[in-house]
Motif scaffolding. Structure first.
Motif, PDB file in Angstrom:
ATOM      1  N   GLY A 194       0.740  -1.247   0.000  1.00 19.05           N
ATOM      2  CA  GLY A 194       0.000   0.000   0.000  1.00 19.05           C
ATOM      3  C   GLY A 194       0.771   1.299   0.000  1.00 19.05           C
ATOM      4  N   VAL A 195       2.088   1.271  -0.169  1.00 19.82           N
ATOM      5  CA  VAL A 195       2.837   2.523  -0.196  1.00 19.82           C
ATOM      6  C   VAL A 195       2.344   3.387  -1.361  1.00 19.82           C
ATOM      7  CG1 VAL A 195       4.730   1.647  -1.640  1.00 19.82           C
ATOM      8  CG2 VAL A 195       5.153   3.516  -0.034  1.00 19.82           C
ATOM      9  N   ASP A 196       2.291   4.695  -1.159  1.00 14.32           N
ATOM     10  CA  ASP A 196       1.751   5.598  -2.183  1.00 14.32           C
ATOM     11  C   ASP A 196       2.805   6.102  -3.167  1.00 14.32           C
ATOM     12  OD1 ASP A 196      -1.002   5.700  -1.393  1.00 14.32           O
ATOM     13  OD2 ASP A 196      -0.383   6.869   0.342  1.00 14.32           O
ATOM     14  N   LEU A 197       3.994   6.377  -2.685  1.00 14.12           N
ATOM     15  CA  LEU A 197       5.063   6.924  -3.520  1.00 14.12           C
ATOM     16  C   LEU A 197       6.386   6.355  -3.052  1.00 14.12           C
ATOM     17  CD1 LEU A 197       6.297   9.031  -5.533  1.00 14.12           C
ATOM     18  CD2 LEU A 197       6.272  10.668  -3.632  1.00 14.12           C
ATOM     19  N   MET A 198       7.237   5.970  -4.011  1.00 22.63           N
ATOM     20  CA  MET A 198       8.528   5.399  -3.664  1.00 22.63           C
ATOM     21  C   MET A 198       9.649   6.096  -4.429  1.00 22.63           C
ATOM     22  SD  MET A 198       7.724   1.288  -3.535  1.00 22.63           S
ATOM     23  CE  MET A 198       7.235   1.165  -5.265  1.00 22.63           C
ATOM     24  N   TYR A 199      10.855   5.969  -3.874  1.00 24.96           N
ATOM     25  CA  TYR A 199      12.057   6.464  -4.529  1.00 24.96           C
ATOM     26  C   TYR A 199      13.036   5.309  -4.709  1.00 24.96           C
ATOM     27  CZ  TYR A 199      10.455  11.149  -3.273  1.00 24.96           C
ATOM     28  OH  TYR A 199       9.713  12.306  -3.139  1.00 24.96           O
ATOM     29  N   GLY A 227      11.381  10.865   9.810  1.00 21.42           N
ATOM     30  CA  GLY A 227      12.199  10.630  10.991  1.00 21.42           C
ATOM     31  C   GLY A 227      11.405  10.054  12.148  1.00 21.42           C
ATOM     32  N   ASP A 228      11.698   8.813  12.508  1.00 23.85           N
ATOM     33  CA  ASP A 228      11.151   8.140  13.696  1.00 23.85           C
ATOM     34  C   ASP A 228       9.699   7.698  13.589  1.00 23.85           C
ATOM     35  OD1 ASP A 228      13.630   8.548  14.770  1.00 23.85           O
ATOM     36  OD2 ASP A 228      13.008  10.014  16.280  1.00 23.85           O
ATOM     37  N   VAL A 229       9.088   7.791  12.423  1.00 25.29           N
ATOM     38  CA  VAL A 229       7.710   7.303  12.306  1.00 25.29           C
ATOM     39  C   VAL A 229       7.760   5.788  12.139  1.00 25.29           C
ATOM     40  CG1 VAL A 229       5.590   7.337  10.962  1.00 25.29           C
ATOM     41  CG2 VAL A 229       6.858   9.446  11.325  1.00 25.29           C
ATOM     42  N   ASP A 230       7.313   5.074  13.170  1.00 24.75           N
ATOM     43  CA  ASP A 230       7.425   3.622  13.149  1.00 24.75           C
ATOM     44  C   ASP A 230       6.131   2.912  13.533  1.00 24.75           C
ATOM     45  OD1 ASP A 230       7.312   4.260  15.817  1.00 24.75           O
ATOM     46  OD2 ASP A 230       9.336   3.551  16.299  1.00 24.75           O
ATOM     47  N   SER A 231       5.015   3.634  13.507  1.00 17.94           N
ATOM     48  CA  SER A 231       3.726   3.015  13.814  1.00 17.94           C
ATOM     49  C   SER A 231       2.607   3.826  13.176  1.00 17.94           C
ATOM     50  CB  SER A 231       3.497   2.948  15.326  1.00 17.94           C
ATOM     51  OG  SER A 231       3.304   4.255  15.855  1.00 17.94           O
ATOM     52  N   ALA A 232       1.463   3.177  13.016  1.00 19.51           N
ATOM     53  CA  ALA A 232       0.307   3.859  12.453  1.00 19.51           C
ATOM     54  C   ALA A 232      -0.160   4.986  13.364  1.00 19.51           C
ATOM     55  CB  ALA A 232      -0.822   2.854  12.233  1.00 19.51           C
ATOM     56  N   GLU A 233      -0.154   4.723  14.660  1.00 26.87           N
ATOM     57  CA  GLU A 233      -0.606   5.723  15.622  1.00 26.87           C
ATOM     58  C   GLU A 233       0.274   6.972  15.575  1.00 26.87           C
ATOM     59  OE1 GLU A 233      -2.142   5.705  20.233  1.00 26.87           O
ATOM     60  OE2 GLU A 233      -0.434   4.458  19.687  1.00 26.87           O
ATOM     61  N   LYS A 234       1.580   6.776  15.502  1.00 29.40           N
ATOM     62  CA  LYS A 234       2.494   7.909  15.461  1.00 29.40           C
ATOM     63  C   LYS A 234       2.344   8.679  14.151  1.00 29.40           C
ATOM     64  CE  LYS A 234       6.580   7.440  17.296  1.00 29.40           C
ATOM     65  NZ  LYS A 234       8.018   7.068  17.500  1.00 29.40           N
ATOM     66  N   GLY A 255      12.113  -4.815   6.371  1.00 29.43           N
ATOM     67  CA  GLY A 255      11.650  -6.062   6.967  1.00 29.43           C
ATOM     68  C   GLY A 255      10.242  -5.986   7.510  1.00 29.43           C
ATOM     69  N   TYR A 256       9.593  -4.830   7.332  1.00 26.97           N
ATOM     70  CA  TYR A 256       8.216  -4.677   7.808  1.00 26.97           C
ATOM     71  C   TYR A 256       7.434  -3.776   6.847  1.00 26.97           C
ATOM     72  CZ  TYR A 256       4.417  -4.923  11.163  1.00 26.97           C
ATOM     73  OH  TYR A 256       3.207  -5.209  11.768  1.00 26.97           O
ATOM     74  N   PRO A 257       7.241  -4.225   5.603  1.00 27.04           N
ATOM     75  CA  PRO A 257       6.505  -3.415   4.631  1.00 27.04           C
ATOM     76  C   PRO A 257       5.037  -3.238   4.980  1.00 27.04           C
ATOM     77  CG  PRO A 257       6.891  -5.615   3.764  1.00 27.04           C
ATOM     78  CD  PRO A 257       7.703  -5.504   5.026  1.00 27.04           C
ATOM     79  N   TRP A 258       4.564  -4.021   5.936  1.00 28.69           N
ATOM     80  CA  TRP A 258       3.162  -3.925   6.366  1.00 28.69           C
ATOM     81  C   TRP A 258       2.856  -2.592   7.034  1.00 28.69           C
ATOM     82  CZ3 TRP A 258       6.415  -8.050   7.456  1.00 28.69           C
ATOM     83  CH2 TRP A 258       6.208  -9.198   6.671  1.00 28.69           C
ATOM     84  N   ILE A 281       8.319   7.319   5.267  1.00 30.02           N
ATOM     85  CA  ILE A 281       8.760   6.259   6.168  1.00 30.02           C
ATOM     86  C   ILE A 281       9.910   5.514   5.512  1.00 30.02           C
ATOM     87  CG2 ILE A 281       8.103   4.105   7.316  1.00 30.02           C
ATOM     88  CD1 ILE A 281       5.246   5.193   7.461  1.00 30.02           C
ATOM     89  N   GLY A 282      11.006   5.378   6.238  1.00 28.35           N
ATOM     90  CA  GLY A 282      12.179   4.715   5.689  1.00 28.35           C
ATOM     91  C   GLY A 282      12.559   3.488   6.482  1.00 28.35           C
TER      92      GLY A 282
END
Length: 312
Positions: free
Chosen positions: A17-22, A187-194, A215-218, A209-210
């Motif tokens: 579901g990623v919207d944009l990638m580089y 920077g530091d976004v590692d959850s849906a809530e955050k 290992g967690y594309p979900w 999100i980087g």
């Protein structure tokens, strides 16, 4: 995300579901000299769109030429990396080093914008160090020369990836009445809530999100589900972890060849199976193997052995 965000990795992120990638960032010098590794990084596929090719360098003319070369690969946009903090990039005048010379950064960006028909975006940091947080000036001046969006990592170069990302200056830039382009936070976004809370608190147009996706594309589907419903999506099952890891692995072998594909996949196993009992032993087994058949056998074994295990 060098040596991470290649086509096999991007494939599993797109599936989630990623919207944009580089792409991985590509050396301008490597591109204009036809270096094999740099040219291979231009590989993009229709299912990945929208996708941007990210370039970096220290020489303005080389960046201009690289922009033209990258444009021929037909991405949806060109991105300039002014954020990479690692020594062999920043200490050679590229990446975050340009934060020490805003005039040169502006000239380089203008050259890239003029060399392509595609939209140009920029990724950067707050500044070189705590005493030179100059991204406010950077945002205004780069907008003037034609960039279409700016992503800001909430650390200085001197911080590398240590400490906590500070998004307050990112919000200040978004509130600047002179800024009309989209501003993205990183920077530091590692959850849906955050992701949800920080987008609201810091008023950004989007979030990049980087590291949290390695290992967690979900994470991408979890973020989108939370934004759409306000509810948390259950994490992947062990079976799903194995199958996505297997897809990533097979795509890696398909794109790079068996020897290189197996070798470069080794950096991902620890993240795919983080939290499992004996995860370190599993990773050590996988990285010791040199054949597709053996690795797939171990992946099957993981799926069967840990099918009832819940990983938080």
């Amino acid at each position: 995300m060098e040596d991470v965000s290649d086509p096999p990795f991007r494939y599993v992120c797109k599936q989630n579901g990623v919207d944009l990638m580089y792409t991985e960032f590509i050396s301008s010098e490597g591109l204009i000299r036809d270096a094999a590794k740099s040219i291979q990084k231009l590989d993009i596929f229709e299912y990945e769109r929208p996708i941007g090719i990210q370039i970096f360098g220290s020489n303005i003319e080389s960046m201009r030429e690289a922009s033209a070369v990258a444009s021929k690969a037909n991405p949806d946009l060109i991105d300039i990396n002014y954020g990479c903090p690692v020594k062999n990039v920043a200490c050679k005048g590229a990446g975050a080093s340009l934060l020490q010379d805003i005039d040169k950064m502006v000239k380089m960006t203008k050259a890239v914008v003029e060399a392509t028909h595609l939209p140009v975006t920029v990724k950067t940091r707050l500044g070189w160090d705590d005493s030179t947080k100059n991204v406010y000036e950077v945002a205004e001046r780069l907008q003037e020369v034609g960039i279409k969006a700016l992503t800001i990592h909430g650390r200085t170069r001197s911080q590398m990836y240590k400490g906590e990302a500070d998004w307050r200056l990112i919000r200040d830039i978004k509130r600047n009445p002179n800024i009309e382009i989209p501003i993205f936070g990183n920077g530091d976004v590692d959850s849906a809530e955050k992701a949800f809370a920080w987008r609201k608190e810091f008023e950004v147009d989007g979030i990049m999100i980087g590291r949290a996706s390695i290992g967690y594309p979900w994470i991408f589907r979890e973020v989108k589900h939370f934004f759409n419903t306000g509810e948390f999506l259950p994490g992947p099952t062990i079976s799903e972890r194995v199958e996505v890891c297997r897809t990533h692995f097979m795509k890696s072998v398909e794109w790079k060849g068996e020897k290189v594909g197996i070798f470069e996949m080794r950096r991902h196993y620890a993240n795919y199976f983080k939290g499992l009992p004996n995860s370190k032993d599993l990773r050590n087994r996988l990285v010791s193997l040199n054949s597709v058949v053996e690795i797939n056998h171990v992946l099957d074994e993981i799926s069967e052995t840990y099918s009832e295990v819940l990983v938080g």
